[in-house]
Write an enzyme that holds these catalytic residues in place. Structure first.
Site, PDB file in Angstrom:
ATOM      1  N   TYR A   1     -13.247  90.724  38.424  1.00  0.00           N
ATOM      2  CA  TYR A   1     -11.884  90.183  38.355  1.00  0.00           C
ATOM      3  C   TYR A   1     -11.887  88.845  37.595  1.00  0.00           C
ATOM      4  O   TYR A   1     -11.092  88.625  36.682  1.00  0.00           O
ATOM      5  CB  TYR A   1     -11.358  90.005  39.779  1.00  0.00           C
ATOM      6  CG  TYR A   1     -10.004  89.350  39.902  1.00  0.00           C
ATOM      7  CD1 TYR A   1      -8.852  89.978  39.467  1.00  0.00           C
ATOM      8  CD2 TYR A   1      -9.876  88.087  40.499  1.00  0.00           C
ATOM      9  CE1 TYR A   1      -7.600  89.374  39.609  1.00  0.00           C
ATOM     10  CE2 TYR A   1      -8.640  87.488  40.653  1.00  0.00           C
ATOM     11  CZ  TYR A   1      -7.508  88.131  40.205  1.00  0.00           C
ATOM     12  OH  TYR A   1      -6.278  87.541  40.352  1.00  0.00           O
TER      13      TYR A   1
ATOM     14  N   ASP B   1       6.275  99.651  37.486  1.00  0.00           N
ATOM     15  CA  ASP B   1       5.011  99.695  38.210  1.00  0.00           C
ATOM     16  C   ASP B   1       4.434 101.098  38.042  1.00  0.00           C
ATOM     17  O   ASP B   1       5.145 102.051  37.720  1.00  0.00           O
ATOM     18  CB  ASP B   1       5.210  99.383  39.706  1.00  0.00           C
ATOM     19  CG  ASP B   1       3.933  98.910  40.401  1.00  0.00           C
ATOM     20  OD1 ASP B   1       3.826  97.700  40.693  1.00  0.00           O
ATOM     21  OD2 ASP B   1       3.033  99.747  40.630  1.00  0.00           O
TER      22      ASP B   1
ATOM     23  N   ARG C   1       3.372 102.685  40.539  1.00  0.00           N
ATOM     24  CA  ARG C   1       3.717 103.413  41.767  1.00  0.00           C
ATOM     25  C   ARG C   1       5.102 104.044  41.689  1.00  0.00           C
ATOM     26  O   ARG C   1       5.981 103.566  40.976  1.00  0.00           O
ATOM     27  CB  ARG C   1       3.670 102.445  42.956  1.00  0.00           C
ATOM     28  CG  ARG C   1       2.259 102.107  43.385  1.00  0.00           C
ATOM     29  CD  ARG C   1       2.218 100.906  44.286  1.00  0.00           C
ATOM     30  NE  ARG C   1       3.234 100.890  45.320  1.00  0.00           N
ATOM     31  CZ  ARG C   1       3.524  99.844  46.068  1.00  0.00           C
ATOM     32  NH1 ARG C   1       2.864  98.709  45.908  1.00  0.00           N
ATOM     33  NH2 ARG C   1       4.455  99.907  46.991  1.00  0.00           N
TER      34      ARG C   1
ATOM     35  N   LYS D   1     -10.174  87.699  34.073  1.00  0.00           N
ATOM     36  CA  LYS D   1      -9.176  86.618  34.051  1.00  0.00           C
ATOM     37  C   LYS D   1      -9.540  85.560  33.001  1.00  0.00           C
ATOM     38  O   LYS D   1      -8.667  85.025  32.323  1.00  0.00           O
ATOM     39  CB  LYS D   1      -9.045  85.986  35.445  1.00  0.00           C
ATOM     40  CG  LYS D   1      -8.230  86.855  36.398  1.00  0.00           C
ATOM     41  CD  LYS D   1      -6.784  86.928  35.953  1.00  0.00           C
ATOM     42  CE  LYS D   1      -5.972  87.907  36.723  1.00  0.00           C
ATOM     43  NZ  LYS D   1      -4.606  88.085  36.183  1.00  0.00           N
TER      44      LYS D   1
ATOM     45  N   LEU E   1       5.961  96.032  41.946  1.00  0.00           N
ATOM     46  CA  LEU E   1       5.996  96.363  43.385  1.00  0.00           C
ATOM     47  C   LEU E   1       4.910  95.630  44.174  1.00  0.00           C
ATOM     48  O   LEU E   1       4.762  95.832  45.374  1.00  0.00           O
ATOM     49  CB  LEU E   1       5.829  97.882  43.585  1.00  0.00           C
ATOM     50  CG  LEU E   1       6.954  98.749  43.010  1.00  0.00           C
ATOM     51  CD1 LEU E   1       6.720 100.217  43.327  1.00  0.00           C
ATOM     52  CD2 LEU E   1       8.312  98.312  43.553  1.00  0.00           C
ATOM     53  N   GLY E   2       4.140  94.768  43.502  1.00  0.00           N
ATOM     54  CA  GLY E   2       3.053  94.067  44.176  1.00  0.00           C
ATOM     55  C   GLY E   2       3.526  92.851  44.961  1.00  0.00           C
ATOM     56  O   GLY E   2       4.735  92.609  45.101  1.00  0.00           O
ATOM     57  N   GLN E   3       2.553  92.088  45.456  1.00  0.00           N
ATOM     58  CA  GLN E   3       2.870  90.934  46.314  1.00  0.00           C
ATOM     59  C   GLN E   3       3.786  89.943  45.593  1.00  0.00           C
ATOM     60  O   GLN E   3       4.777  89.475  46.165  1.00  0.00           O
ATOM     61  CB  GLN E   3       1.579  90.225  46.754  1.00  0.00           C
ATOM     62  CG  GLN E   3       1.825  89.136  47.775  1.00  0.00           C
ATOM     63  CD  GLN E   3       0.611  88.249  48.031  1.00  0.00           C
ATOM     64  OE1 GLN E   3      -0.395  88.332  47.329  1.00  0.00           O
ATOM     65  NE2 GLN E   3       0.705  87.403  49.040  1.00  0.00           N
TER      66      GLN E   3
ATOM     67  N   ASP F   1       2.600 102.867  33.457  1.00  0.00           N
ATOM     68  CA  ASP F   1       1.183 102.515  33.518  1.00  0.00           C
ATOM     69  C   ASP F   1       0.887 101.627  32.314  1.00  0.00           C
ATOM     70  O   ASP F   1       0.990 102.085  31.166  1.00  0.00           O
ATOM     71  CB  ASP F   1       0.350 103.818  33.467  1.00  0.00           C
ATOM     72  CG  ASP F   1      -1.142 103.549  33.555  1.00  0.00           C
ATOM     73  OD1 ASP F   1      -1.558 102.386  33.335  1.00  0.00           O
ATOM     74  OD2 ASP F   1      -1.892 104.497  33.835  1.00  0.00           O
TER      75      ASP F   1
ATOM     76  N   GLY G   1       3.886  95.642  37.151  1.00  0.00           N
ATOM     77  CA  GLY G   1       3.300  95.451  38.490  1.00  0.00           C
ATOM     78  C   GLY G   1       4.320  94.898  39.465  1.00  0.00           C
ATOM     79  O   GLY G   1       3.998  94.115  40.373  1.00  0.00           O
TER      80      GLY G   1
END
Ligand code: NAD
Ligand code: SER
Length: 337
Positions: free
Chosen positions: A161, A52, A54, A165, A28-30, A71, A26
């Site tokens: 979510y 990622d 993407r 978690k 490329l995320g925040q 993925d 992940g």
């Protein structure tokens, strides 16, 4: 799993605890877009493999070190990347956040649970040194005490979510206790940053408000003015997870996951801090389905365990964060990359 197998895994994986070859999912995320660069600074660009789902990798990010399209729900692809790059540490950031998770609960379940299970299995089977998995204030729910929320308390969230978690924290602890896999995590509050937009969470309003303040001098907020949530500026968030990864395991009373705290404010206070710089800024309020999610989360969290066990301490307060956000975003908006 019996004791013999437990020994086997402990012997293979935790013997040195050295983190030399890191994989970020992940990326490329925040968080990942900034954490990857910080890890590359600290461990060497070639030793940190970004991955990622993407394909639209920004040019400067692509040029900063190795990248693989991955993925995390495909366990065999994950294993191939891990083998190819001789990975011994994973920062597992690939996830579906709370807002998108409520719109697409099946996807959230699949990515957040199956993706995590794949990561833990590969890490266990390969005897990895460390796995870092961020958790969230979303593990808490309406029946949790909202003020100074304790480290150990009621975990009964109502969002998909949040459900993933809590289950994720428990699964991570299971792999630590049963197999000796050193999995660690922090319960991040809402994260505020200027480099990469957030990926569909409930706390996204606390980032969008800065963008709109600069561009339109007005923001329509999707939670009520009086909504108070714990938040943190990205530089503190990056330091937290890297420091926990490096912390002496013998000091850690918890693995998954530590409460960490930095800021808590309602939207009115956030808007006021922006008005110190943009006096004409206005906010309107149109709460949507995310209000209910926000209402189930704490106002403030008790992070004494993190402070005691691995010397956690935030640096940014609201006014320092606002000043830094507005100056960096202002530059970015004037001269986009
Ligand atoms: P984000 O949504 O910005 O980034 C997630 C990344 O995962 C995206 O780039 C996305 O393309 C990727 N992804 C989605 N599905 C994937 C898949 N199947 N395989 C591989 N990659 C996939 O999220 P973030 O804010 O960077 O969050 C990272 C982690 O931190 C998550 O576990 C999240 O729950 C946690 N966290 C974030 C915050 C926050 O405020 N940002 C707060 C608490 C916890
Ligand atoms: N910021 C995240 C979200 O809102 C919290 O985990 O989903």
């Amino acid at each position: 799993m019996d004791d013999r197998n437990n020994q086997l895994y402990l012997g293979a994986g935790v013997a040195t605890g050295e983190m030399k070859r890191i994989l970020v999912t992940g990326a490329l995320g925040q968080i990942g877009s900034e954490l990857t660069l910080e890890l590359r600074k600290q461990y060497g660009a070639d030793n940190v493999v970004a991955t990622d789902l993407r394909n639209d990798v920004p040019k400067d990010f692509a040029e900063s070190g190795p990248y693989e399209n991955l993925d995390v729900t495909e366990g065999s692809s994950l294993l191939n990347v891990v083998k190819k790059h001789k990975i011994d540490t994973i920062y597992h950031l690939a996830a579906i956040l709370s807002g998108v998770g409520e719109q697409r609960p099946e996807l959230a379940y699949s990515v957040n649970m199956n993706g995590l299970k794949n990561v833990l299995d590969v890490a266990k089977d390969r005897g990895m040194a460390r796995v870092m998995v961020p958790s969230s204030i979303a593990v808490f729910g309406p029946s949790t005490p909202h003020d100074n929320t304790p480290q150990e308390t009621v975990l009964r969230p109502t969002s998909m979510y949040g459900v993933t978690k809590v289950a994720g924290e428990l699964l991570c602890d299971y792999y630590w206790k049963k197999f000796g896999l050193d999995v660690r995590g922090v319960r991040y509050p809402g994260l505020i940053s200027w480099k990469t937009p957030p990926g569909g969470g409930t706390t996204d309003y606390a980032v969008a408000i800065y963008h709109e303040a600069i561009q339109k001098k007005h923001y329509t907020c999707f939670v009520k003015e009086s909504t108070v949530l714990p938040m943190m500026y990205m530089p503190d968030a990056l330091r937290a997870i890297i420091d926990l990864a490096k912390a002496d395991g013998n000091r850690l009373r918890y693995r998954n996951a530590y409460n960490i705290s930095a800021l808590s404010f309602d939207v009115a206070e956030l808007a006021d801090s922006i008005r110190q710089h943009i006096p004409e800024f206005t906010v309107a309020y149109e709460p949507d389905y995310r209000q209910q999610i926000a209402d189930g989360w704490p106002h403030t969290v008790d992070d004494r365990a993190a402070r005691l066990d691995w010397d956690w301490k935030p640096e940014y307060d609201l006014s320092a964060m606002t000043e830094d956000m507005l100056s960096n975003l202002g530059r970015l908006i004037e001269t986009p990359a």
